[in-house]
Design an enzyme around this catalytic site. Structure first.
Site, PDB file in Angstrom:
ATOM      1  N   ASP A 296       0.797  -1.225   0.000  1.00 49.44           N
ATOM      2  CA  ASP A 296       0.000   0.000   0.000  1.00 49.44           C
ATOM      3  C   ASP A 296       0.830   1.275   0.000  1.00 49.44           C
ATOM      4  O   ASP A 296       0.337   2.332  -0.395  1.00 49.44           O
ATOM      5  CB  ASP A 296      -0.955   0.004   1.185  1.00 49.44           C
ATOM      6  CG  ASP A 296      -2.154  -0.913   0.958  1.00 49.44           C
ATOM      7  OD1 ASP A 296      -2.328  -1.377  -0.176  1.00 49.44           O
ATOM      8  OD2 ASP A 296      -2.913  -1.170   1.905  1.00 49.44           O
ATOM      9  N   TYR A 380     -10.244  -0.775   2.001  1.00 49.43           N
ATOM     10  CA  TYR A 380      -9.808  -0.725   3.400  1.00 49.43           C
ATOM     11  C   TYR A 380      -9.483   0.690   3.838  1.00 49.43           C
ATOM     12  O   TYR A 380      -8.989   1.513   3.054  1.00 49.43           O
ATOM     13  CB  TYR A 380      -8.584  -1.609   3.607  1.00 49.43           C
ATOM     14  CG  TYR A 380      -8.921  -2.994   4.117  1.00 49.43           C
ATOM     15  CD1 TYR A 380      -9.345  -3.184   5.435  1.00 49.43           C
ATOM     16  CD2 TYR A 380      -8.839  -4.113   3.288  1.00 49.43           C
ATOM     17  CE1 TYR A 380      -9.671  -4.441   5.909  1.00 49.43           C
ATOM     18  CE2 TYR A 380      -9.167  -5.379   3.754  1.00 49.43           C
ATOM     19  CZ  TYR A 380      -9.585  -5.538   5.073  1.00 49.43           C
ATOM     20  OH  TYR A 380      -9.914  -6.792   5.535  1.00 49.43           O
ATOM     21  N   ASP A 381      -9.725   0.949   5.130  1.00 53.48           N
ATOM     22  CA  ASP A 381      -9.352   2.209   5.766  1.00 53.48           C
ATOM     23  C   ASP A 381      -8.368   1.895   6.891  1.00 53.48           C
ATOM     24  O   ASP A 381      -8.587   0.958   7.675  1.00 53.48           O
ATOM     25  CB  ASP A 381     -10.583   2.899   6.353  1.00 53.48           C
ATOM     26  CG  ASP A 381     -11.602   3.266   5.290  1.00 53.48           C
ATOM     27  OD1 ASP A 381     -11.663   4.446   4.925  1.00 53.48           O
ATOM     28  OD2 ASP A 381     -12.347   2.367   4.845  1.00 53.48           O
ATOM     29  N   TYR A 382      -7.310   2.690   6.966  1.00 55.16           N
ATOM     30  CA  TYR A 382      -6.280   2.479   7.978  1.00 55.16           C
ATOM     31  C   TYR A 382      -6.059   3.767   8.755  1.00 55.16           C
ATOM     32  O   TYR A 382      -5.863   4.839   8.167  1.00 55.16           O
ATOM     33  CB  TYR A 382      -4.950   2.079   7.333  1.00 55.16           C
ATOM     34  CG  TYR A 382      -4.993   0.793   6.555  1.00 55.16           C
ATOM     35  CD1 TYR A 382      -4.904  -0.437   7.195  1.00 55.16           C
ATOM     36  CD2 TYR A 382      -5.123   0.798   5.158  1.00 55.16           C
ATOM     37  CE1 TYR A 382      -4.935  -1.627   6.471  1.00 55.16           C
ATOM     38  CE2 TYR A 382      -5.152  -0.379   4.439  1.00 55.16           C
ATOM     39  CZ  TYR A 382      -5.063  -1.596   5.098  1.00 55.16           C
ATOM     40  OH  TYR A 382      -5.095  -2.759   4.383  1.00 55.16           O
ATOM     41  N   ASP A 578      25.298   3.818  14.401  1.00 57.15           N
ATOM     42  CA  ASP A 578      24.062   4.530  14.095  1.00 57.15           C
ATOM     43  C   ASP A 578      23.106   3.509  13.470  1.00 57.15           C
ATOM     44  O   ASP A 578      23.348   3.021  12.354  1.00 57.15           O
ATOM     45  CB  ASP A 578      24.371   5.673  13.130  1.00 57.15           C
ATOM     46  CG  ASP A 578      23.229   6.661  13.016  1.00 57.15           C
ATOM     47  OD1 ASP A 578      22.146   6.394  13.561  1.00 57.15           O
ATOM     48  OD2 ASP A 578      23.425   7.710  12.367  1.00 57.15           O
TER      49      ASP A 578
END
Length: 642
Positions: A296, A380-382, A578
């Protein structure tokens, strides 16, 4: 106000990208912009803070006439083209620019003009083609000769009873169009046979489900003196937290330079935190859906699908909104209003003790700062929610809702759940990858894996009750692809041996996974090769500014092997370095009937907690809450209801 090197792109800067490329003669008449992103400067340059840092942007340019794709870096400070590189989309391992919104309309036009497709719909009794919902989807990469090196979308189809009807209730099973979006033609139409289209509707508006219940009484959240946070441009201070916010079309919300003030000193914790990729692989091996595995972020530019949030619905309370400035396919800026919501929430009891000897009681309530956004990718909603707590905890929570993807089959369908008559929702996973560029009291960090181990019976454990944490240094990248183990209570600690607390212990933050399965697909499958990040809960790499996305820069139609597998093959040492943590978390969705016609929120996430970072509880100085904030407590009484 002066622009900070980590600020998101402005409308003027997006215009400057397009104009600079045009001035350089790089834009053909068919040129489109799948992406324009900020090109963040190297961490060292930002951390030093010495003088002005060159503002840059990265653009992906697609020539829609022939499919040529280019990657460009533009200096916004000097209005100069710094690099122009053609992406080798026709060579193994391929890879394409992400899908553009305009291509959805293009595919619909191409498909509906094809006589073979029109005949297939007629066989299924579909007469009004204007009510057919065309669903272009990223195709993955399977080495099919008619797809290799070409810009392809595959499309499934749904029908509606009327213009406002939910199409997901009426899938057209067994018909797939393989569409070349550059040549503008169907290169293959697969028809595995007619299956009845489910007839029952799946709408969930008030007219469809009936009047809403009347039992809920008002719940008001008020802050009469305003919120406790301060916003200056994209810089936020709240309680002891200081950080910056940005937003881009690929990742959406990004938090930068998270630091916690301790004894008058701002101590660094995380340099950069984002969701860097996600994959949604489906378990249905049929010809209809074997290929479905959405990336996505890398395929659909998750941030560009952002919702404009609404007060009282998406966010509740005293809200501060941030707009997002994004670029359309023409390379022109537009504003997504209220893209990011920030507010405070009460979160129950933070700490409490009642002295059984004296009867004295102390309670402090927890408050958290919420920074969130919602995005809709197809069905879909996220929601992505970052929480900051007063005790130094950081939490990420993904909220999954929307409408499940559907197909048509009988109740004996082996790879999904029947959720309505003739309607099935295939099994699938939602696997997210968080990129956590750590900076625990500075960049020289190490990672240890901790398991809780019971001791064997013996002289040191005569009664068999003893257990201890066992810490193992993750010394090299070859050792750093790890799995969670809830039975062992496994967590990972990022520590700084050059910074110790008052007991002489290295300061640290621990990543606690909320254990969930990794990718279930077979290791030899196409999706496992493309989404290798999802085969492990944790990866650790040395920081490199070019290593941004765990599945590589161009996962769309990529054959796999890019990103984390490629980087960790270098086997760089990790001690006192790092470091970047890449954490896979998510949800394996075996759909329920209760998930139809719209899915209640499913949660997934993780936490980062201080371990020896502070010398004692950093929330000791919180004020007590008086009863004036509690509905059924006498004025002046303390309140500790969770």
């Amino acid at each position: 106000m002066e622009t900070h090197p980590l600020d998101p792109l402005s409308a003027e800067e997006i215009d400057a990208v397009r104009e600079t490329l045009a001035d350089e003669g790089k834009l053909s008449p068919g040129a489109r912009f799948p992406l324009i992103l900020p090109e963040e400067p190297p961490k060292e340059a930002v951390e030093r803070g010495e003088g002005a840092v060159d503002r840059r942007a990265r653009a992906v340019v697609l020539d829609t006439a022939n499919g040529d794709t280019f990657d460009a870096v533009v200096s916004l400070t000097d209005r100069k083209l710094l690099s122009w590189r053609q992406v080798p989309t026709r060579e193994h391992p391929y890879g394409q620019a992400p899908v553009m919104l305009q291509e959805y309309a293009d595919v619909e036009e191409i498909v509906k003009a094809d006589q073979g497709w029109r005949d297939a719909m007629a066989l299924r009794g579909v007469e009004d083609l204007d009510l057919v919902f065309v669903t272009p989807l990223s195709p993955g990469q399977f080495g099919f000769p008619d797809e290799v090196g070409k810009r392809v979308l595959r499309s499934l189809f749904f029908v509606r009873h009327h213009a406002d009807d939910s199409p997901w209730a009426h899938p057209v099973e067994g018909l797939i169009a393989y569409v070349d979006v550059i040549e503008r033609r169907i290169i293959r139409l697969v028809d595995t046979g007619v299956v009845p289209v489910p007839d029952e509707c799946g709408n969930f508006d008030e007219a469809s489900v009936g009047p809403p219940r009347t039992s809920l009484r008002p719940l008001e959240i008020t802050q009469p003196d305003g919120p406790s946070f301060t916003v200056t441009g994209h810089h936020v201070t709240w309680e002891n937290w200081r950080f910056r916010i940005s937003f881009n079309a690929r990742e959406g919300l990004v938090l930068h330079q998270l630091a916690f003030r301790d004894g008058g000193v701002d101590r660094q914790v995380v340099y950069r935190a984002s969701i860097a990729e996600m994959v949604v692989p489906y378990a249905d091996p049929s010809d209809t859906r074997f290929w479905i595995s959405y990336f996505d972020l890398g395929e659909y530019s998750l941030g560009s699908c952002v919702n404009s949030l609404v007060l009282g619905c998406d966010c509740l309370g005293e809200i501060h909104y941030f707009d997002a400035v994004l670029a359309d396919a023409e390379g022109r800026p537009y504003v997504a209003r209220n893209a990011i919501c920030m507010h405070e929430e009460d979160y129950g009891v933070l700490w409490k003790h009642t002295d059984v000897i004296t009867g004295a009681a102390e309670t402090r309530r927890s408050r958290r700062l919420v920074i969130s956004f919602f995005t809709t990718v197809g069905n879909y909603d996220y929601g992505f929610y970052w929480y900051l707590y007063q005790d130094g905890t950081i939490q990420m929570e993904a909220k999954l809702t929307g409408v499940v993807f559907t197909g048509a089959a009988g109740e004996d369908f082996a790879f999904g759940t029947q959720i309505a008559p003739g309607l099935v929702a295939p099994y699938h996973q939602h696997l997210f990858c968080a990129r956590l560029d750590m900076n625990v009291d500075g960049p020289a960090n190490s990672v240890h894996e901790t398991d809780i181990a019971p001791l064997p019976m013996g002289d040191d454990n005569r009664y068999g009750n003893a257990f201890q944490p066992r810490r193992t240094l993750i010394a090299r990248e070859s050792e750093a692809a790890r799995m969670a183990d809830p039975a062992a209570g496994r967590y990972w600690t990022v520590s700084n041996s050059g910074s110790c607390n008052r007991l002489g212990q290295p300061v640290g933050y621990k990543l606690t996974p909320h254990a969930s399965p990794t990718l279930f697909a077979h290791p030899d499958s196409a999706v496992a090769k493309r989404a290798a990040f999802a085969t492990r809960h944790l990866w650790v790499t040395r920081y490199h500014p070019d290593e941004r996305y765990p599945a590589g820069d161009y996962p769309n139609q990529h054959a796999g092997g890019a990103g984390l597998p490629e980087w960790t093959a270098a086997d760089r040492p990790l001690e006192d370095q790092d470091l970047v943590l890449w954490h896979t978390f998510g949800s394996t969705h075996i759909p329920r009937t209760e998930d139809w016609p719209v899915m209640p929120v499913e949660y997934a996430g993780f936490t980062l907690k201080p371990v020896g970072f502070f010398d004692r509880n950093p929330a000791l100085d919180l004020p007590a809450t008086t009863g004036g904030a509690c509905a059924h407590t006498a004025q002046g009484d303390s309140c500790d209801h969770s």
